[in-house]
Design a protein around this motif. Structure first.
Motif, PDB file in Angstrom:
ATOM      1  N   UNK A 175       2.912  15.276  51.659  1.00  0.00           N
ATOM      2  CA  UNK A 175       1.853  14.265  51.639  1.00  0.00           C
ATOM      3  C   UNK A 175       0.529  14.968  51.383  1.00  0.00           C
ATOM      4  N   UNK A 176      -0.371  14.263  50.744  1.00  0.00           N
ATOM      5  CA  UNK A 176      -1.658  14.835  50.394  1.00  0.00           C
ATOM      6  C   UNK A 176      -2.767  13.859  50.774  1.00  0.00           C
ATOM      7  N   UNK A 177      -3.991  14.268  50.550  1.00  0.00           N
ATOM      8  CA  UNK A 177      -5.128  13.426  50.905  1.00  0.00           C
ATOM      9  C   UNK A 177      -5.505  13.517  52.374  1.00  0.00           C
ATOM     10  N   UNK A 178      -5.140  14.614  53.052  1.00  0.00           N
ATOM     11  CA  UNK A 178      -5.440  14.764  54.477  1.00  0.00           C
ATOM     12  C   UNK A 178      -6.824  15.358  54.674  1.00  0.00           C
ATOM     13  N   UNK A 179      -7.442  15.006  55.800  1.00  0.00           N
ATOM     14  CA  UNK A 179      -8.769  15.528  56.114  1.00  0.00           C
ATOM     15  C   UNK A 179      -8.670  16.932  56.690  1.00  0.00           C
ATOM     16  N   UNK A 180      -7.617  17.201  57.468  1.00  0.00           N
ATOM     17  CA  UNK A 180      -7.404  18.532  58.035  1.00  0.00           C
ATOM     18  C   UNK A 180      -5.942  18.921  57.815  1.00  0.00           C
ATOM     19  N   UNK A 181      -5.678  20.213  57.832  1.00  0.00           N
ATOM     20  CA  UNK A 181      -4.361  20.718  57.459  1.00  0.00           C
ATOM     21  C   UNK A 181      -3.246  20.265  58.395  1.00  0.00           C
ATOM     22  N   UNK A 182      -3.532  20.123  59.693  1.00  0.00           N
ATOM     23  CA  UNK A 182      -2.467  19.784  60.650  1.00  0.00           C
ATOM     24  C   UNK A 182      -2.388  18.296  60.963  1.00  0.00           C
ATOM     25  N   UNK A 183      -3.041  17.467  60.153  1.00  0.00           N
ATOM     26  CA  UNK A 183      -2.995  16.027  60.384  1.00  0.00           C
ATOM     27  C   UNK A 183      -1.645  15.461  59.964  1.00  0.00           C
ATOM     28  N   UNK A 184      -1.252  14.358  60.591  1.00  0.00           N
ATOM     29  CA  UNK A 184      -0.009  13.689  60.214  1.00  0.00           C
ATOM     30  C   UNK A 184      -0.178  12.997  58.868  1.00  0.00           C
ATOM     31  N   UNK A 185       0.918  12.784  58.180  1.00  0.00           N
ATOM     32  CA  UNK A 185       0.854  12.071  56.903  1.00  0.00           C
ATOM     33  C   UNK A 185       0.315  10.663  57.120  1.00  0.00           C
ATOM     34  N   UNK A 186      -0.465  10.195  56.177  1.00  0.00           N
ATOM     35  CA  UNK A 186      -1.098   8.893  56.300  1.00  0.00           C
ATOM     36  C   UNK A 186      -0.135   7.779  55.900  1.00  0.00           C
ATOM     37  N   UNK A 187      -0.356   6.615  56.464  1.00  0.00           N
ATOM     38  CA  UNK A 187       0.429   5.440  56.056  1.00  0.00           C
ATOM     39  C   UNK A 187      -0.260   4.693  54.926  1.00  0.00           C
ATOM     40  N   UNK A 188      -1.568   4.771  54.895  1.00  0.00           N
ATOM     41  CA  UNK A 188      -2.344   4.227  53.766  1.00  0.00           C
ATOM     42  C   UNK A 188      -3.461   5.208  53.452  1.00  0.00           C
ATOM     43  N   UNK A 198      -2.679  19.284  51.651  1.00  0.00           N
ATOM     44  CA  UNK A 198      -1.338  18.705  51.632  1.00  0.00           C
ATOM     45  C   UNK A 198      -0.508  19.258  52.777  1.00  0.00           C
ATOM     46  N   UNK A 199       0.494  18.491  53.149  1.00  0.00           N
ATOM     47  CA  UNK A 199       1.404  18.911  54.224  1.00  0.00           C
ATOM     48  C   UNK A 199       2.844  18.694  53.753  1.00  0.00           C
ATOM     49  N   UNK A 200       3.661  19.742  53.844  1.00  0.00           N
ATOM     50  CA  UNK A 200       5.064  19.651  53.437  1.00  0.00           C
ATOM     51  C   UNK A 200       5.860  18.991  54.556  1.00  0.00           C
ATOM     52  N   UNK A 201       6.482  17.870  54.246  1.00  0.00           N
ATOM     53  CA  UNK A 201       7.276  17.137  55.230  1.00  0.00           C
ATOM     54  C   UNK A 201       8.743  17.563  55.210  1.00  0.00           C
TER      55      UNK A 201
END
Length: 208
Positions: A175-188, A198-201
């Motif tokens: 998932x991408x578009x995160x404000x910080x590296x350790x944030x959860x993936x966004x729903x919208x 980005x965060x690799x899920x």
């Protein structure tokens, strides 16, 4: 014992010795063939395994490069007019930056495949990969993408009988578009969000 019987027995003994010798020669020839072909088959198998390893790490490197480029420049630069479709296009462009590398040994001048050559091994030895970025959830605007890479060619170093070698495919959900590296993936996610973090899920190796 008559002379005739003695000669017959000698003749039969000679036949037996000849038969045993012939069988022994066949056995020795078979053993020699096994000893000569077994190392060749083992070397070929080792080379095939090395090919798989090279293909795997090349695919991991391509994915890592795309992720780092997304973080540097933003996965949705400027106005993200098409949302996740724009993000998909950005990451595909990052991959194609490698395809179109200036070093002629790293590209086939084909935007759909990437060739890594190993001239130090053989002029006909190379690993050619294809990477595709797509939207994981077409109906949602959530910044979740899929990165897939597979080996599609390996040159003529291997003989024709091994032309059907198929490498494991790497499949990464991120998932991408995160404000910080350790944030959860966004729903919208907003179309205006141009964060490249980005965060690799999920990362999988799909065996053929």
């Amino acid at each position: 014992m008559t002379p005739r019987r003695s000669r017959n027995q000698q003749r039969q003994s000679g036949y037996a010795i000849a038969a045993v010798s012939f069988i022994g020669m066949i056995a020795m020839a078979g053993a020699a063939s096994m000893l000569s072909t077994a190392p060749v088959a083992e070397v070929a198998e080792i080379e095939e395994n090395l090919l798989q390893v090279r293909g795997h790490w090349a695919s991991v490197g391509m994915f890592t490069y795309a992720i780092s480029r997304g973080r540097q420049d933003g996965a949705c630069p400027g106005l993200c007019l098409l949302g996740d479709a724009t993000r998909v296009g950005s990451y595909q462009d990052y991959v194609e930056e490698i395809y179109n590398a200036k070093n002629k040994n790293l590209t086939t001048n084909n935007p759909s495949s990437m060739r890594w050559t190993y001239d130090e091994i053989n002029d006909d030895y190379h690993v050619q990969l294809t990477s595709t970025v797509s939207d994981l959830s077409l109906l949602l605007l959530d910044g979740k993408l899929l990165f897939e890479t597979e080996l599609d060619d390996f040159g003529d170093f291997f003989d024709a009988k091994r032309a059907g070698i198929i490498s494991a495919q790497t499949r990464a959900e991120f998932c991408t578009g995160l404000a910080i590296a350790n944030a959860a993936c966004l729903t919208t996610i907003l179309n205006l969000n141009n964060s490249g973090i980005a965060r690799v899920q999920d990362f999988r190796i799909l065996r053929p």
